[in-house]
Design an enzyme around this catalytic site. Sequence first.
Site, mmCIF file in Angstrom:
data_model
loop_
_atom_site.group_PDB
_atom_site.id
_atom_site.type_symbol
_atom_site.label_atom_id
_atom_site.label_comp_id
_atom_site.label_asym_id
_atom_site.label_seq_id
_atom_site.Cartn_x
_atom_site.Cartn_y
_atom_site.Cartn_z
ATOM 1 N N LYS A 1 6.091 5.428 -1.210
ATOM 2 C CA LYS A 1 6.779 6.322 -0.279
ATOM 3 C C LYS A 1 8.295 6.248 -0.407
ATOM 4 C CE LYS A 1 3.334 7.089 3.282
ATOM 5 N NZ LYS A 1 2.990 6.905 4.712
ATOM 6 N N ASP B 1 -4.935 0.003 7.756
ATOM 7 C CA ASP B 1 -3.781 0.887 7.622
ATOM 8 C C ASP B 1 -3.806 1.996 8.667
ATOM 9 O OD1 ASP B 1 -1.549 2.348 6.575
ATOM 10 O OD2 ASP B 1 -2.883 3.476 5.253
ATOM 11 N N HIS C 1 0.797 -1.232 0.000
ATOM 12 C CA HIS C 1 0.000 0.000 0.000
ATOM 13 C C HIS C 1 0.829 1.282 0.000
ATOM 14 C CE1 HIS C 1 0.541 -0.412 4.386
ATOM 15 N NE2 HIS C 1 0.237 0.882 4.462
ATOM 16 N N ASP C 2 1.960 1.290 0.656
ATOM 17 C CA ASP C 2 2.773 2.504 0.764
ATOM 18 C C ASP C 2 4.090 2.423 -0.006
ATOM 19 O OD1 ASP C 2 1.132 4.196 2.235
ATOM 20 O OD2 ASP C 2 1.919 3.538 4.170
ATOM 21 N N HIS D 1 -6.127 5.850 0.417
ATOM 22 C CA HIS D 1 -6.382 7.107 1.139
ATOM 23 C C HIS D 1 -7.678 7.784 0.691
ATOM 24 C CE1 HIS D 1 -2.847 7.429 3.652
ATOM 25 N NE2 HIS D 1 -2.109 6.999 2.634
ATOM 26 N N HIS E 1 2.544 9.559 -3.246
ATOM 27 C CA HIS E 1 2.967 8.167 -3.068
ATOM 28 C C HIS E 1 1.929 7.178 -3.587
ATOM 29 C CE1 HIS E 1 0.495 7.905 0.637
ATOM 30 N NE2 HIS E 1 0.640 6.607 0.533
#
Length: 172
Positions: free
Chosen positions: A41, A123, A37-38, A95, A66
Amino acid sequence: MSHIDDTSQLTRKLLLYMDLGLANNEIQLIAEAAKYHDIGKIYIPDHILYKPGELTKEEYKIVQQHTVIGHDMIMNSNLNRELKKYAAEIALHHHERIDGSGYPDNLLGKEIKDWIQVVALADVYTALRSKRVYKPAYSKEKAVQIILDGGCGEFPKEYLTKFQEYLTKRVF
């Protein structure tokens, strides 16, 4: 364990508990895909990502990138097709919030897939429970209350109810 592993495990547990009609293999794929998911970043500068204070508007816009970066990275990866499909969508939309306040696409309500809402809940909960340079690790009760109070954006009420039920009955 790490935030990535915690998010993946909690995603799997919540999907099983909430019974959204997903097949077990699909739940396993989504939980595995949640680990990515990240991933975007890694392209966000450390001085922004690990800034101890509040981000400026410009810095926040950079952090928001990101999601798109992660989606593109996954789509250009050699992950297997099924995992890639879930991971890319999770990276892009984890998000988003049902009231349209999320990013990058300001999706509303049912425009956001149910299982992505569950990943997003996992998350934010695991992030709240983790110590960060800009905040302490919150207790289970405080983290749940922040989410229920809308401190992490708006989630479907029925998911919040199931989320709270699950965490009341289980240790996580």
